[in-house]
Scaffold this active site. Sequence first.
Site, PDB file in Angstrom:
ATOM      1  N   ASN A 203      21.328 -17.391  48.820  1.00 58.10           N
ATOM      2  CA  ASN A 203      21.149 -16.039  49.356  1.00 58.10           C
ATOM      3  C   ASN A 203      22.118 -15.116  48.618  1.00 58.10           C
ATOM      4  O   ASN A 203      22.929 -15.560  47.793  1.00 58.10           O
ATOM      5  CB  ASN A 203      21.388 -16.016  50.871  1.00 58.10           C
ATOM      6  N   LYS A 204      22.036 -13.840  48.934  1.00 57.33           N
ATOM      7  CA  LYS A 204      22.842 -12.828  48.244  1.00 57.33           C
ATOM      8  C   LYS A 204      24.311 -13.229  48.186  1.00 57.33           C
ATOM      9  O   LYS A 204      24.860 -13.744  49.162  1.00 57.33           O
ATOM     10  CB  LYS A 204      22.652 -11.492  48.974  1.00 57.33           C
TER      11      LYS A 204
ATOM     12  N   ARG B 272      12.430  -5.450  45.976  1.00 56.65           N
ATOM     13  CA  ARG B 272      13.344  -6.592  45.939  1.00 56.65           C
ATOM     14  C   ARG B 272      13.288  -7.289  47.289  1.00 56.65           C
ATOM     15  O   ARG B 272      12.679  -6.773  48.226  1.00 56.65           O
ATOM     16  CB  ARG B 272      14.777  -6.204  45.518  1.00 56.65           C
ATOM     17  N   GLY B 273      13.928  -8.463  47.348  1.00 53.78           N
ATOM     18  CA  GLY B 273      13.828  -9.263  48.574  1.00 53.78           C
ATOM     19  C   GLY B 273      12.747 -10.324  48.369  1.00 53.78           C
ATOM     20  O   GLY B 273      11.678 -10.029  47.823  1.00 53.78           O
ATOM     21  N   ALA B 274      13.062 -11.550  48.834  1.00 56.47           N
ATOM     22  CA  ALA B 274      12.249 -12.712  48.473  1.00 56.47           C
ATOM     23  C   ALA B 274      10.750 -12.562  48.791  1.00 56.47           C
ATOM     24  O   ALA B 274       9.897 -12.756  47.918  1.00 56.47           O
ATOM     25  CB  ALA B 274      12.818 -13.929  49.186  1.00 56.47           C
TER      26      ALA B 274
ATOM     27  N   GLN C 183      22.783  -3.342  49.423  1.00 55.37           N
ATOM     28  CA  GLN C 183      21.515  -3.389  50.188  1.00 55.37           C
ATOM     29  C   GLN C 183      21.758  -3.313  51.696  1.00 55.37           C
ATOM     30  O   GLN C 183      20.882  -2.873  52.444  1.00 55.37           O
ATOM     31  CB  GLN C 183      20.756  -4.686  49.871  1.00 55.37           C
TER      32      GLN C 183
ATOM     33  N   ARG D  75      12.541 -12.364  38.014  1.00 54.36           N
ATOM     34  CA  ARG D  75      13.774 -12.659  38.760  1.00 54.36           C
ATOM     35  C   ARG D  75      13.792 -14.150  39.092  1.00 54.36           C
ATOM     36  O   ARG D  75      12.907 -14.636  39.786  1.00 54.36           O
ATOM     37  CB  ARG D  75      13.842 -11.809  40.053  1.00 54.36           C
TER      38      ARG D  75
ATOM     39  N   ASP E 211      16.766 -16.571  49.592  1.00 56.83           N
ATOM     40  CA  ASP E 211      15.880 -16.390  48.448  1.00 56.83           C
ATOM     41  C   ASP E 211      15.293 -17.723  47.992  1.00 56.83           C
ATOM     42  O   ASP E 211      14.292 -17.755  47.289  1.00 56.83           O
ATOM     43  CB  ASP E 211      16.652 -15.721  47.310  1.00 56.83           C
TER      44      ASP E 211
HETATM   45  O1  MRU Z   1      18.778  -8.931  44.969  1.00 57.48           O
HETATM   46  P1  MRU Z   1      17.871  -8.753  46.141  1.00 57.48           P
HETATM   47  O2  MRU Z   1      18.081  -7.501  46.897  1.00 57.48           O
HETATM   48  O3  MRU Z   1      16.429  -9.013  45.823  1.00 57.48           O
HETATM   49  O4  MRU Z   1      18.352  -9.962  47.036  1.00 57.48           O
HETATM   50  C1  MRU Z   1      17.564 -10.506  47.974  1.00 57.48           C
HETATM   51  C2  MRU Z   1      18.176 -10.214  49.262  1.00 57.48           C
HETATM   52  O5  MRU Z   1      18.033  -9.127  49.745  1.00 57.48           O
HETATM   53  C3  MRU Z   1      18.958 -11.190  49.970  1.00 57.48           C
HETATM   54  O6  MRU Z   1      19.441 -12.233  49.273  1.00 57.48           O
HETATM   55  C4  MRU Z   1      18.297 -11.491  51.273  1.00 57.48           C
HETATM   56  O7  MRU Z   1      19.259 -11.822  52.154  1.00 57.48           O
HETATM   57  C5  MRU Z   1      17.255 -12.560  51.183  1.00 57.48           C
HETATM   58  S1  MRU Z   1      15.755 -11.962  50.649  1.00 57.48           S
HETATM   59  C6  MRU Z   1      14.838 -12.053  52.071  1.00 57.48           C
END
Ligand code: MRU
Length: 372
Positions: A257-258, A57-59, A205, A100, A246
């Site tokens: 973002n999250k 996970r993570g962009a 996370q 996603r 993201d």
């Molecule tokens: O749902 P996730 O864990 O894939 O979410 C992404 C993230 O971890 C955050 O939004 C993060 O701050 C940006 S991704 C580099």
Amino acid sequence: MNVTVRGRTRHYRTVAFDSAKNEVLLIEQRLLPHHFEIIGTKNFKETTKAIKDMIVRGAGAIGATAAYGLAQGARAFRGTDLKKFQRHVEEVYHTLKSARPTAVDPVNAMNDVRVTMSVGETVEEQQALALAAAEEFSNHDVQHCEAIGQHGAKLIRSGMKVLTHCNAGWLAFVDIGSATAPMYAAQEQGKKFHVFCDETRPRSQGATLTAWELAQQGVSHQIIADNAAGHLMQRGQIDLVIVGSDRTLGRTGEVANKIGTYTKAVLAKRHGIPFYVAIPLSTIDWNMKSGFDIPIEERDASEVLGAWGVTSKGKREYVRVANPGSGAFNAGFDVTPAELITGIITPAGIFKPKELWSKRKQLGHACCLINK
Ligand code: MRU
């Protein structure tokens, strides 16, 4: 980054590819921080599932995984009919894209791969080009994060207390991370600072991944409850906020973002605390015209209603926390407007969010920037 497991230190990338086995290699992030394991996905459907189920996970990390997944799917094709091959690649692309929706990096990454592949005149040539392009995306991701670190480290002074949300660390990219890159660069420059990690419910996370990363790198840190940032800001305990994204809109400077990021940005504005967003170029969406158009992923209610953890016997278990019978709404992301953001830390420098559009030539394409 370096990982020390059972006393042994080794460098790992979050995402890699085994070309002999045609497998995408991923750190199983759902098991962290309690267990470190690398898994291999055998085909593009397994790779899609790994993104969907958040093994990775993570962009930037899902961008690289999607790029490798596309190459993996292309390389699995048998035959020489270019038309059939192209139809197959289309199916692989759309399957991976659907995993996603909020992050734009997988789409940007796969578009790069498709453009590079299209030069090949045979199936075999296109298959080879696909893997080369996925490797290139991955390497650029690392270079971008390094450059973010060099620009962003200037914002961190010794003695500062820095807040971050969720995990925009090396686990969210191929290596180094975006929001954490300035921290790691500042640490290398000998600066001493302290990081507050929002726990980042519902999947935590911050408490699991960012805290684990910072501990592995020896960065001073504490986990705080998601609701604690306002209190700390009011008492002068936070000097700087750095988060990831993201999807950042190049036309408006809005940042997805999250979930919870917007709240932190409002609080930072209220207290006059600088709020920065760190992104590689693959996180910029140059087409979308409004943050309201960003597809916000809604995830399973069980994430809000309970939590995963490890028992005293080391077994990973889910426990229900919420009232039995109650439901939950679980939006994964929110959108922060440009006026709440002090600056966007990019590999090309730090810009005001609304400057992105006028700097689009400079920020336009990963490859162009890196080759300069
Ligand atoms: O749902 P996730 O864990 O894939 O979410 C992404 C993230 O971890 C955050 O939004 C993060 O701050 C940006 S991704 C580099």
